[in-house]
Design a protein around this motif. Structure first.
Motif, mmCIF file in Angstrom:
data_model
loop_
_atom_site.group_PDB
_atom_site.id
_atom_site.type_symbol
_atom_site.label_atom_id
_atom_site.label_comp_id
_atom_site.label_asym_id
_atom_site.label_seq_id
_atom_site.Cartn_x
_atom_site.Cartn_y
_atom_site.Cartn_z
ATOM 1 N N GLY A 103 63.436 61.863 -39.649
ATOM 2 C CA GLY A 103 62.177 61.725 -40.368
ATOM 3 C C GLY A 103 61.075 61.421 -39.372
ATOM 4 O O GLY A 103 61.326 61.231 -38.184
ATOM 5 N N SER A 104 59.865 61.350 -39.886
ATOM 6 C CA SER A 104 58.740 61.101 -38.984
ATOM 7 C C SER A 104 58.839 59.693 -38.399
ATOM 8 O O SER A 104 59.346 58.763 -39.037
ATOM 9 N N PHE A 105 58.352 59.563 -37.177
ATOM 10 C CA PHE A 105 58.381 58.263 -36.517
ATOM 11 C C PHE A 105 57.563 57.246 -37.311
ATOM 12 O O PHE A 105 57.963 56.095 -37.491
ATOM 13 N N ALA A 106 56.420 57.657 -37.822
ATOM 14 C CA ALA A 106 55.560 56.752 -38.592
ATOM 15 C C ALA A 106 56.283 56.215 -39.831
ATOM 16 O O ALA A 106 56.188 55.028 -40.140
ATOM 17 N N SER A 107 57.048 57.055 -40.509
ATOM 18 C CA SER A 107 57.764 56.588 -41.701
ATOM 19 C C SER A 107 58.928 55.664 -41.332
ATOM 20 O O SER A 107 59.236 54.727 -42.064
ATOM 21 N N ARG A 108 59.557 55.909 -40.197
ATOM 22 C CA ARG A 108 60.688 55.077 -39.781
ATOM 23 C C ARG A 108 60.252 53.693 -39.317
ATOM 24 O O ARG A 108 61.014 52.744 -39.407
ATOM 25 N N THR A 109 59.025 53.594 -38.794
ATOM 26 C CA THR A 109 58.566 52.319 -38.245
ATOM 27 C C THR A 109 57.461 51.681 -39.085
ATOM 28 O O THR A 109 56.786 50.766 -38.618
ATOM 29 N N ARG A 110 57.329 52.128 -40.324
ATOM 30 C CA ARG A 110 56.309 51.567 -41.203
ATOM 31 C C ARG A 110 56.515 50.050 -41.301
ATOM 32 O O ARG A 110 57.619 49.580 -41.473
ATOM 33 N N GLY A 111 55.443 49.327 -41.144
ATOM 34 C CA GLY A 111 55.507 47.875 -41.227
ATOM 35 C C GLY A 111 55.576 47.186 -39.878
ATOM 36 O O GLY A 111 55.598 45.961 -39.811
ATOM 37 N N PHE A 112 55.612 47.949 -38.802
ATOM 38 C CA PHE A 112 55.677 47.335 -37.477
ATOM 39 C C PHE A 112 54.379 47.447 -36.695
ATOM 40 O O PHE A 112 54.341 47.111 -35.530
ATOM 41 N N GLY A 113 53.330 47.958 -37.305
ATOM 42 C CA GLY A 113 52.070 48.077 -36.581
ATOM 43 C C GLY A 113 52.176 49.109 -35.481
ATOM 44 O O GLY A 113 52.869 50.123 -35.613
ATOM 45 N N LEU A 114 51.524 48.839 -34.369
ATOM 46 C CA LEU A 114 51.552 49.749 -33.228
ATOM 47 C C LEU A 114 52.972 49.834 -32.680
ATOM 48 O O LEU A 114 53.595 48.819 -32.382
ATOM 49 N N ALA A 115 53.497 51.047 -32.591
ATOM 50 C CA ALA A 115 54.885 51.240 -32.157
ATOM 51 C C ALA A 115 55.002 52.534 -31.368
ATOM 52 O O ALA A 115 54.150 53.418 -31.462
ATOM 53 N N ALA A 116 56.071 52.628 -30.583
ATOM 54 C CA ALA A 116 56.329 53.826 -29.782
ATOM 55 C C ALA A 116 57.842 54.023 -29.659
ATOM 56 O O ALA A 116 58.613 53.080 -29.818
ATOM 57 N N GLU A 117 58.235 55.255 -29.362
ATOM 58 C CA GLU A 117 59.653 55.592 -29.233
ATOM 59 C C GLU A 117 59.882 56.400 -27.964
ATOM 60 O O GLU A 117 59.130 57.312 -27.660
ATOM 61 N N ASN A 118 60.948 56.043 -27.254
ATOM 62 C CA ASN A 118 61.430 56.847 -26.127
ATOM 63 C C ASN A 118 62.827 57.338 -26.467
ATOM 64 O O ASN A 118 63.635 56.573 -27.014
ATOM 65 N N ILE A 119 63.108 58.579 -26.127
ATOM 66 C CA ILE A 119 64.455 59.123 -26.294
ATOM 67 C C ILE A 119 64.871 59.810 -24.992
ATOM 68 O O ILE A 119 64.021 60.227 -24.209
ATOM 69 N N ALA A 120 66.172 59.893 -24.782
ATOM 70 C CA ALA A 120 66.693 60.539 -23.575
ATOM 71 C C ALA A 120 68.156 60.881 -23.786
ATOM 72 O O ALA A 120 68.790 60.395 -24.725
ATOM 73 N N TYR A 121 68.692 61.688 -22.896
ATOM 74 C CA TYR A 121 70.139 61.896 -22.849
ATOM 75 C C TYR A 121 70.557 62.103 -21.410
ATOM 76 O O TYR A 121 69.737 62.399 -20.548
ATOM 77 N N GLY A 122 71.841 61.938 -21.177
ATOM 78 C CA GLY A 122 72.378 62.252 -19.865
ATOM 79 C C GLY A 122 73.009 61.107 -19.123
ATOM 80 O O GLY A 122 74.032 61.288 -18.481
ATOM 81 N N HIS A 123 72.412 59.937 -19.178
ATOM 82 C CA HIS A 123 72.970 58.804 -18.433
ATOM 83 C C HIS A 123 73.868 57.965 -19.336
ATOM 84 O O HIS A 123 73.556 57.748 -20.498
ATOM 85 N N ASP A 124 74.971 57.458 -18.773
ATOM 86 C CA ASP A 124 75.897 56.627 -19.535
ATOM 87 C C ASP A 124 75.506 55.157 -19.548
ATOM 88 O O ASP A 124 76.123 54.376 -20.251
ATOM 89 N N ASP A 125 74.505 54.774 -18.754
ATOM 90 C CA ASP A 125 74.118 53.367 -18.739
ATOM 91 C C ASP A 125 72.610 53.237 -18.905
ATOM 92 O O ASP A 125 71.840 54.146 -18.608
ATOM 93 N N PHE A 126 72.209 52.076 -19.403
ATOM 94 C CA PHE A 126 70.795 51.874 -19.682
ATOM 95 C C PHE A 126 69.923 51.763 -18.435
ATOM 96 O O PHE A 126 68.805 52.298 -18.432
ATOM 97 N N PRO A 127 70.347 51.091 -17.373
ATOM 98 C CA PRO A 127 69.461 51.003 -16.208
ATOM 99 C C PRO A 127 68.999 52.365 -15.680
ATOM 100 O O PRO A 127 67.833 52.538 -15.323
#
Length: 187
Positions: A103-127
């Motif tokens: 769904g849209s990012f705005a609908s998923r984060t409704r109620g959190f004010g200013l928000a942003a999303e990062n997505i990625a793939y490929g690495h097995d660890d967060f660092p």
């Protein structure tokens, strides 16, 4: 320093051995029900890999990055973590890197004010995933979202790739703000 550790291991093996049990039979107090019961010590638990401790470790790494740039730290938010997990699961399930799968990012984060999303793939660890984001202008801007206080980070694997999602937000907004226009930066 290694000698005391080896001695302790040897002592545990001796007290749990059949010889120790036979020695207990010669103990006069053993017949009175006062026998010392020797239980097997619990095995050491392996340390969980980073992928099992993503939320706290990711928040600490993101906070450190933000502090290097003069911004405040962020804390893990359960609702944002669930939003990130749904996004990561959807991407892994479809093997597709896309912000709009749940769904849209705005609908998923409704109620959190200013928000942003990062997505990625490929690495097995967060660092390494964080390093990838810090070297991308848009993702870096999201990590440095002004006033951010909360973060949710999650990953999902499908056998081919590991997908990551991070949602960062400035705060929980009041119910009236849910109906006002909002700014979102989904990079």
């Amino acid at each position: 320093m290694h000698a005391p550790r080896l001695a302790a291991i040897g002592l545990i093996a001796l007290t749990a051995s059949p010889h120790a049990v036979a020695q207990n039979a010669l103990n006069p107090d053993a017949s009175a029900g006062n026998a010392l019961v020797i239980e097997s010590p619990p095995l050491p638990r392996p340390r969980p890999p980073l992928r099992d401790t993503v939320a706290d470790g990711a928040a600490a790494l993101i906070s450190a990055f933000r502090q290097q740039h003069g911004l405040g730290s962020v804390a893990v938010n359960g609702a944002l973590t669930r939003i990130a997990q749904e996004q990561a699961n959807a991407m892994a399930g479809r093997d597709l890197l896309d912000h709009g799968l749940v769904g849209s990012f705005a609908s998923r984060t409704r109620g959190f004010g200013l928000a942003a999303e990062n997505i990625a793939y490929g690495h097995d660890d967060f660092p390494r995933t964080l390093s990838q984001w810090t070297n991308s202008f848009g993702h870096r801007a999201n990590l440095l979202l002004p006033g951010a206080k909360w973060v949710g980070v999650a990953h999902a694997s499908n056998g081919r790739r590991t997908y990551w999602a991070m949602v960062i937000a400035a705060g929980v907004s009041s119910p009236i703000q849910r109906f006002l226009p909002r700014i979102s930066l989904p990079f």
